[in-house]
Scaffold this motif. Structure first.
Motif, PDB file in Angstrom:
ATOM      1  N   GLY A  85     -37.733 -22.474  39.964  1.00  0.00           N
ATOM      2  CA  GLY A  85     -38.406 -22.970  41.158  1.00  0.00           C
ATOM      3  C   GLY A  85     -39.902 -22.937  40.942  1.00  0.00           C
ATOM      4  O   GLY A  85     -40.426 -23.463  39.969  1.00  0.00           O
ATOM      5  N   ARG A  86     -40.640 -22.275  41.846  1.00  0.00           N
ATOM      6  CA  ARG A  86     -42.103 -22.174  41.708  1.00  0.00           C
ATOM      7  C   ARG A  86     -42.522 -20.901  40.978  1.00  0.00           C
ATOM      8  O   ARG A  86     -43.703 -20.634  40.804  1.00  0.00           O
ATOM      9  N   HIS A  87     -41.571 -20.125  40.541  1.00  0.00           N
ATOM     10  CA  HIS A  87     -41.861 -18.865  39.840  1.00  0.00           C
ATOM     11  C   HIS A  87     -41.886 -19.100  38.331  1.00  0.00           C
ATOM     12  O   HIS A  87     -40.989 -19.716  37.778  1.00  0.00           O
ATOM     13  N   LYS A  88     -42.931 -18.575  37.684  1.00  0.00           N
ATOM     14  CA  LYS A  88     -43.059 -18.695  36.234  1.00  0.00           C
ATOM     15  C   LYS A  88     -43.173 -17.299  35.622  1.00  0.00           C
ATOM     16  O   LYS A  88     -43.871 -16.443  36.151  1.00  0.00           O
ATOM     17  N   HIS A 100     -37.231  -8.777  29.089  1.00  0.00           N
ATOM     18  CA  HIS A 100     -38.535  -8.349  29.589  1.00  0.00           C
ATOM     19  C   HIS A 100     -39.358  -9.588  29.914  1.00  0.00           C
ATOM     20  O   HIS A 100     -39.577 -10.433  29.037  1.00  0.00           O
ATOM     21  N   LEU A 101     -39.764  -9.689  31.177  1.00  0.00           N
ATOM     22  CA  LEU A 101     -40.524 -10.836  31.665  1.00  0.00           C
ATOM     23  C   LEU A 101     -41.859 -10.372  32.231  1.00  0.00           C
ATOM     24  O   LEU A 101     -41.975  -9.231  32.683  1.00  0.00           O
ATOM     25  N   LYS A 102     -42.831 -11.282  32.246  1.00  0.00           N
ATOM     26  CA  LYS A 102     -44.115 -11.013  32.883  1.00  0.00           C
ATOM     27  C   LYS A 102     -44.392 -12.141  33.853  1.00  0.00           C
ATOM     28  O   LYS A 102     -44.403 -13.311  33.472  1.00  0.00           O
ATOM     29  N   SER A 103     -44.590 -11.801  35.109  1.00  0.00           N
ATOM     30  CA  SER A 103     -44.868 -12.791  36.143  1.00  0.00           C
ATOM     31  C   SER A 103     -46.200 -13.469  35.864  1.00  0.00           C
ATOM     32  O   SER A 103     -47.191 -12.808  35.574  1.00  0.00           O
ATOM     33  N   LEU A 104     -46.204 -14.785  35.986  1.00  0.00           N
ATOM     34  CA  LEU A 104     -47.440 -15.533  35.789  1.00  0.00           C
ATOM     35  C   LEU A 104     -47.978 -16.055  37.118  1.00  0.00           C
ATOM     36  O   LEU A 104     -48.954 -16.777  37.143  1.00  0.00           O
ATOM     37  N   ASN A 105     -47.337 -15.677  38.224  1.00  0.00           N
ATOM     38  CA  ASN A 105     -47.718 -16.173  39.540  1.00  0.00           C
ATOM     39  C   ASN A 105     -48.630 -15.216  40.306  1.00  0.00           C
ATOM     40  O   ASN A 105     -49.251 -15.620  41.270  1.00  0.00           O
ATOM     41  N   ASP A 106     -48.656 -13.961  39.932  1.00  0.00           N
ATOM     42  CA  ASP A 106     -49.353 -12.956  40.719  1.00  0.00           C
ATOM     43  C   ASP A 106     -50.774 -12.723  40.225  1.00  0.00           C
ATOM     44  O   ASP A 106     -51.068 -12.876  39.043  1.00  0.00           O
ATOM     45  N   SER A 107     -51.647 -12.305  41.133  1.00  0.00           N
ATOM     46  CA  SER A 107     -53.019 -11.993  40.735  1.00  0.00           C
ATOM     47  C   SER A 107     -53.053 -10.759  39.831  1.00  0.00           C
ATOM     48  O   SER A 107     -53.882 -10.642  38.957  1.00  0.00           O
ATOM     49  N   ILE A 108     -52.152  -9.812  40.057  1.00  0.00           N
ATOM     50  CA  ILE A 108     -51.952  -8.688  39.140  1.00  0.00           C
ATOM     51  C   ILE A 108     -50.572  -8.916  38.517  1.00  0.00           C
ATOM     52  O   ILE A 108     -49.557  -8.800  39.197  1.00  0.00           O
ATOM     53  N   PRO A 109     -50.535  -9.300  37.229  1.00  0.00           N
ATOM     54  CA  PRO A 109     -49.245  -9.601  36.597  1.00  0.00           C
ATOM     55  C   PRO A 109     -48.282  -8.417  36.663  1.00  0.00           C
ATOM     56  O   PRO A 109     -48.683  -7.271  36.480  1.00  0.00           O
ATOM     57  N   VAL A 110     -47.037  -8.725  36.938  1.00  0.00           N
ATOM     58  CA  VAL A 110     -46.000  -7.707  37.028  1.00  0.00           C
ATOM     59  C   VAL A 110     -45.026  -7.923  35.884  1.00  0.00           C
ATOM     60  O   VAL A 110     -44.613  -9.051  35.605  1.00  0.00           O
ATOM     61  N   ASN A 111     -44.675  -6.840  35.200  1.00  0.00           N
ATOM     62  CA  ASN A 111     -43.677  -6.885  34.138  1.00  0.00           C
ATOM     63  C   ASN A 111     -42.330  -6.477  34.718  1.00  0.00           C
ATOM     64  O   ASN A 111     -42.251  -5.473  35.430  1.00  0.00           O
ATOM     65  N   TYR A 112     -41.315  -7.268  34.404  1.00  0.00           N
ATOM     66  CA  TYR A 112     -39.974  -6.988  34.909  1.00  0.00           C
ATOM     67  C   TYR A 112     -39.050  -6.679  33.745  1.00  0.00           C
ATOM     68  O   TYR A 112     -39.118  -7.319  32.696  1.00  0.00           O
ATOM     69  N   GLU A 113     -38.181  -5.715  33.969  1.00  0.00           N
ATOM     70  CA  GLU A 113     -37.144  -5.403  32.990  1.00  0.00           C
ATOM     71  C   GLU A 113     -35.801  -5.650  33.650  1.00  0.00           C
ATOM     72  O   GLU A 113     -35.543  -5.167  34.755  1.00  0.00           O
ATOM     73  N   LEU A 114     -34.958  -6.421  32.960  1.00  0.00           N
ATOM     74  CA  LEU A 114     -33.609  -6.690  33.435  1.00  0.00           C
ATOM     75  C   LEU A 114     -32.630  -6.228  32.372  1.00  0.00           C
ATOM     76  O   LEU A 114     -32.947  -6.226  31.177  1.00  0.00           O
ATOM     77  N   GLN A 115     -31.444  -5.851  32.807  1.00  0.00           N
ATOM     78  CA  GLN A 115     -30.410  -5.379  31.893  1.00  0.00           C
ATOM     79  C   GLN A 115     -29.246  -6.358  31.932  1.00  0.00           C
ATOM     80  O   GLN A 115     -28.814  -6.773  33.004  1.00  0.00           O
ATOM     81  N   ARG A 116     -28.750  -6.727  30.750  1.00  0.00           N
ATOM     82  CA  ARG A 116     -27.594  -7.628  30.685  1.00  0.00           C
ATOM     83  C   ARG A 116     -26.350  -6.857  31.130  1.00  0.00           C
ATOM     84  O   ARG A 116     -26.105  -5.747  30.679  1.00  0.00           O
ATOM     85  N   ILE A 117     -25.587  -7.458  32.025  1.00  0.00           N
ATOM     86  CA  ILE A 117     -24.347  -6.809  32.446  1.00  0.00           C
ATOM     87  C   ILE A 117     -23.120  -7.602  32.033  1.00  0.00           C
ATOM     88  O   ILE A 117     -22.049  -7.045  31.919  1.00  0.00           O
TER      89      ILE A 117
END
Length: 125
Positions: A85-88, A100-117
């Motif tokens: 969508g509008r999220h990069k 491991h993802l890094k948000s490109l939409n935020d003024s302070i980038p947020v790193n996300y960790e997801l686990q495969r299930i």
């Protein structure tokens, strides 16, 4: 990040079901009141929440499972940038177990960790 030459590998590696593990910021290393205040005021990314499961399909379809609700959208990957969508997000690292993802939409980038299930089913040849 992935190189452009690894585009096909990334598109294959991301397939399957993922659950949110945690979100961190580079600023958390320097933890300050100003950063904490800013993050609490920022709207949280609705795609990266503990109760949302993400399922990436080979058809470029992504399913969001929230309790008993199932929502579908399209996603794209170009030059190691995942667009939903509008999220990069920049894809920082992907293994058989973690994304491991890094948000490109935020003024302070947020790193996300997801686990495969659940890994994708392999096609029988």
């Amino acid at each position: 990040m992935y190189s452009v030459n690894a585009q096909t590998d990334l598109q294959q590696d991301i397939l399957g079901k993922w659950k949110f593990v945690k979100a961190t910021t580079d600023a958390e290393k320097n933890t300050s009141k100003q950063t904490e205040t800013h993050l609490s005021k920022e709207q949280k990314d609705p795609l990266m929440q503990k109760d949302v499961l993400l399922r990436f399909e080979s058809t470029k379809d992504i399913a969001f499972e929230v309790e008993n609700i199932l929502l579908h959208a399209e996603y794209g990957i170009k030059d190691s940038i995942l667009t939903i969508g509008r999220h990069k997000y920049a894809v920082l690292k992907i293994t058989k177990e973690a994304l491991h993802l890094k948000s490109l939409n935020d003024s302070i980038p947020v790193n996300y960790e997801l686990q495969r299930i659940v890994a994708p089913k392999k096609d029988k040849k």
